[in-house]
Design an enzyme around this catalytic site. Structure first.
Site, PDB file in Angstrom:
ATOM      1  N   CYS A  31      12.127   5.251  -3.304  1.00  0.00           N
ATOM      2  CA  CYS A  31      11.738   4.876  -4.658  1.00  0.00           C
ATOM      3  C   CYS A  31      12.869   4.148  -5.384  1.00  0.00           C
ATOM      4  O   CYS A  31      13.963   4.686  -5.532  1.00  0.00           O
ATOM      5  CB  CYS A  31      11.327   6.102  -5.453  1.00  0.00           C
ATOM      6  N   ARG A  42      -0.394  -1.290  -1.099  1.00  0.00           N
ATOM      7  CA  ARG A  42      -1.071  -2.072  -2.135  1.00  0.00           C
ATOM      8  C   ARG A  42      -2.406  -2.657  -1.701  1.00  0.00           C
ATOM      9  O   ARG A  42      -3.252  -2.933  -2.553  1.00  0.00           O
ATOM     10  CB  ARG A  42      -0.132  -3.200  -2.605  1.00  0.00           C
TER      11      ARG A  42
HETATM   12  C1  LIG Z   1       1.873   1.560  -7.592  1.00  0.00           C
HETATM   13  C2  LIG Z   1       2.805   1.988  -6.517  1.00  0.00           C
HETATM   14  C3  LIG Z   1       3.270   3.302  -6.471  1.00  0.00           C
HETATM   15  C4  LIG Z   1       4.107   3.716  -5.418  1.00  0.00           C
HETATM   16  N1  LIG Z   1       4.499   5.035  -5.351  1.00  0.00           N
HETATM   17  C5  LIG Z   1       5.193   5.465  -4.260  1.00  0.00           C
HETATM   18  C6  LIG Z   1       5.497   6.858  -4.083  1.00  0.00           C
HETATM   19  O1  LIG Z   1       5.099   7.726  -4.886  1.00  0.00           O
HETATM   20  N2  LIG Z   1       6.226   7.207  -2.968  1.00  0.00           N
HETATM   21  C7  LIG Z   1       6.664   6.282  -2.049  1.00  0.00           C
HETATM   22  O2  LIG Z   1       7.310   6.652  -1.053  1.00  0.00           O
HETATM   23  N3  LIG Z   1       6.373   4.975  -2.196  1.00  0.00           N
HETATM   24  C8  LIG Z   1       5.640   4.553  -3.264  1.00  0.00           C
HETATM   25  N4  LIG Z   1       5.292   3.241  -3.364  1.00  0.00           N
HETATM   26  C9  LIG Z   1       5.675   2.316  -2.274  1.00  0.00           C
HETATM   27  C10 LIG Z   1       4.540   2.241  -1.241  1.00  0.00           C
HETATM   28  O3  LIG Z   1       4.318   3.499  -0.641  1.00  0.00           O
HETATM   29  C11 LIG Z   1       4.871   1.217  -0.147  1.00  0.00           C
HETATM   30  O4  LIG Z   1       6.056   1.608   0.494  1.00  0.00           O
HETATM   31  C12 LIG Z   1       5.054  -0.195  -0.696  1.00  0.00           C
HETATM   32  O5  LIG Z   1       4.047  -0.519  -1.633  1.00  0.00           O
HETATM   33  C13 LIG Z   1       5.057  -1.236   0.439  1.00  0.00           C
HETATM   34  O6  LIG Z   1       3.870  -1.180   1.153  1.00  0.00           O
HETATM   35  P1  LIG Z   1       2.667  -2.270   0.919  1.00  0.00           P
HETATM   36  O7  LIG Z   1       3.266  -3.626   1.097  1.00  0.00           O
HETATM   37  O8  LIG Z   1       1.642  -1.911   1.928  1.00  0.00           O
HETATM   38  O9  LIG Z   1       2.205  -2.085  -0.500  1.00  0.00           O
HETATM   39  C14 LIG Z   1       4.497   2.800  -4.420  1.00  0.00           C
HETATM   40  C15 LIG Z   1       4.036   1.478  -4.487  1.00  0.00           C
HETATM   41  C16 LIG Z   1       3.203   1.066  -5.523  1.00  0.00           C
HETATM   42  C17 LIG Z   1       2.694  -0.353  -5.541  1.00  0.00           C
END
Ligand SMILES: Cc1cc2nc3c(=O)[nH]c(=O)nc-3n(C[C@H](O)[C@H](O)[C@H](O)COP(=O)(O)O)c2cc1C
Length: 424
Positions: A151, A276
């Site tokens: 995070c 996402r």
């Molecule tokens: C709205 C939002 C909230 C997120 N909250 C968390 C979380 O609580 N814990 C975590 O490890 N990653 C969190 N992430 C990161 C995602 O788990 C992920 O690692 C990141 O979006 C990249 O993956 P993607 O390209 O498939 O979105 C969050 C991402 C977004 C967009």
């Protein structure tokens, strides 16, 4: 303390287009400790998004019926399988959890039977507190516990949680050992590559995790300083996979089934984790599973592309699930002591506001790519309560079914334009 989220513009930076690889597919299953995950797809934790309603919504949206000759379907039972193999809670503060009263903990760790296998994600920096919280998670019946080291949010990093810890590997080692010895369920860690390009620690970190007895790792292939800019650097997922024997979940920039298979081909990761793309295309897990099953069965991979009508059903289902969840929580509250009626009213109003907030947030993600979606978003944003939101969804699709052919295809959606500011 109550979490507060604001919406902000968030897009994929000029997303890379991938062709479906000829010979590589997302694996049918993988194992984290003794827990079998099938198929090898994971819904990424997302704060403010992946609550119990969203998780069940995604699992249901991922249901598919595979050809009976496919090996990855337990056809003897139902011939239906969810294309989403593992779901995770949003991150939960270990400090908060260990201090909370029992009843409040339950609310944070709410999940339903049909969510198994499910992992609870914790963040924090105090080894003893994290170990305590991992025990709470295990006692609550979760199948796995995950530690968040990714995070980038300032308020999390400031107290050394999330990606802040990436600058302190010895402390991470202490945390790994404390949590490992506290629980018997599988223990995993999700991290970014490092703090910045001068401080990339993902391979070292993955080895440390393996040495400390963790059962799998997940890498979002960006640094803390990258935020969400540029492309996820999948080559680092490959490097981590090369370095450890425990399963590696690859994460970052998967928007389509083609991307998912391309990541497996490029990195040999054991599973893909998708964030996402899920709220903007809740069919993504089903599409990946359909592709895999049809390719295995017939040699030709195909997957369904949602029609306008499918979109209507999807948005209606999710909103109805949010409304139903409030009713379930209210019924549970009504059975509690009458003495809390006054505070119960406050909780009730808050819940309704939260649900409407989630509807608006989801609408912002989901309606991109629908012709005329801006009008629907406006109507939803102006609605004052859940029923008014549902009414505007109905009116919108009603007017469209009168003017459009039934199988009108949606434009492909490439953006997610709203996310908690906490995720920078
Ligand atoms: C709205 C939002 C909230 C997120 N909250 C968390 C979380 O609580 N814990 C975590 O490890 N990653 C969190 N992430 C990161 C995602 O788990 C992920 O690692 C990141 O979006 C990249 O993956 P993607 O390209 O498939 O979105 C969050 C991402 C977004 C967009």
């Amino acid at each position: 303390m109550k979490k507060r989220y604001t919406l902000e513009q968030k897009k994929w930076d000029s997303p890379a287009e991938h062709a479906m690889p000829e010979h590589t597919r997302v694996p049918a299953s993988f194992e984290i400790g003794a827990v079998k995950i099938a198929p090898a797809t994971v819904l990424a934790p997302m704060a403010g998004v992946t609550d119990t309603v969203f998780r069940r919504f995604i699992k249901n949206a991922s249901q598919f019926t595979a050809d009976s000759s496919s090996t990855d379907v337990e056809s003897a039972q139902t011939n239906q399988q969810s294309g989403c193999g593992l779901i995770m809670t949003e991150f939960t503060s270990a400090d908060g959890l260990s201090r909370m009263r029992e009843t409040k903990r339950k609310r944070y760790l709410t999940y339903y039977d049909d969510e198994h296998p499910i992992s609870a994600q914790l963040f924090g920096s105090n080894p003893a507190t994290l170990a305590d919280s991992a025990r709470i998670v295990q006692d609550a019946g979760f199948d796995l516990v995950d530690l968040n080291l990714g995070c980038p949010a300032k308020r999390v990093v400031a107290c050394n949680g999330g990606s802040g810890l990436l600058r302190d590997l010895p402390l991470i080692g202490t945390i790994f050992r404390a949590v490992r010895s506290a629980v018997t369920i599988p223990f995993t860690v999700k991290f970014r590559m490092g703090w910045n390009d001068n401080y990339i620690v993902c391979v070292e970190l993955a080895k440390l995790a393996e040495d400390c007895g963790l059962n799998a790792v997940a890498l979002h292939a960006r640094t803390r300083e990258d935020g969400y800019t540029g492309q996820a650097r999948w080559e680092y997922i490959a490097a981590v996979k090369d370095a450890v024997g425990i399963p590696v979940m690859g994460n970052g920039d998967i928007r389509t089934p083609e991307d998912a298979a391309a990541m497996v081909e490029a990195t040999h990761c054991d599973a893909v984790m998708i964030g996402r793309a899920a709220p903007s295309n809740p069919w993504i897990f089903r599409q990946i599973a359909q592709y895999t099953a049809s390719k295995e069965a017939t040699g030709v991979g195909t997957y369904d592309v949602p029609t306008d009508r499918d979109r209507y059903r999807m948005i209606r289902t999710y909103f109805q699930m949010l409304v139903d969840e409030i009713a379930i929580e209210e019924a549970a509250e009504a059975t509690r002591a009458a003495a809390i009626i006054a505070s119960g009213q406050i909780a009730r109003d808050q819940r309704h506001r939260d649900a409407v907030g989630k509807m608006k947030q989801f609408a912002a993600w989901f309606t991109h790519g629908i012709p005329g979606g801006a009008g629907l978003r406006k109507a939803i944003f102006e609605a004052k309560n859940g029923n008014a939101v549902l009414g505007s969804v109905e009116a919108f699709f009603e007017s469209r079914t009168n003017t459009l052919p039934q199988d009108f295809e949606i434009e492909h959606d490439t953006e997610l334009d709203a996310a908690p500011a906490a995720w920078g």
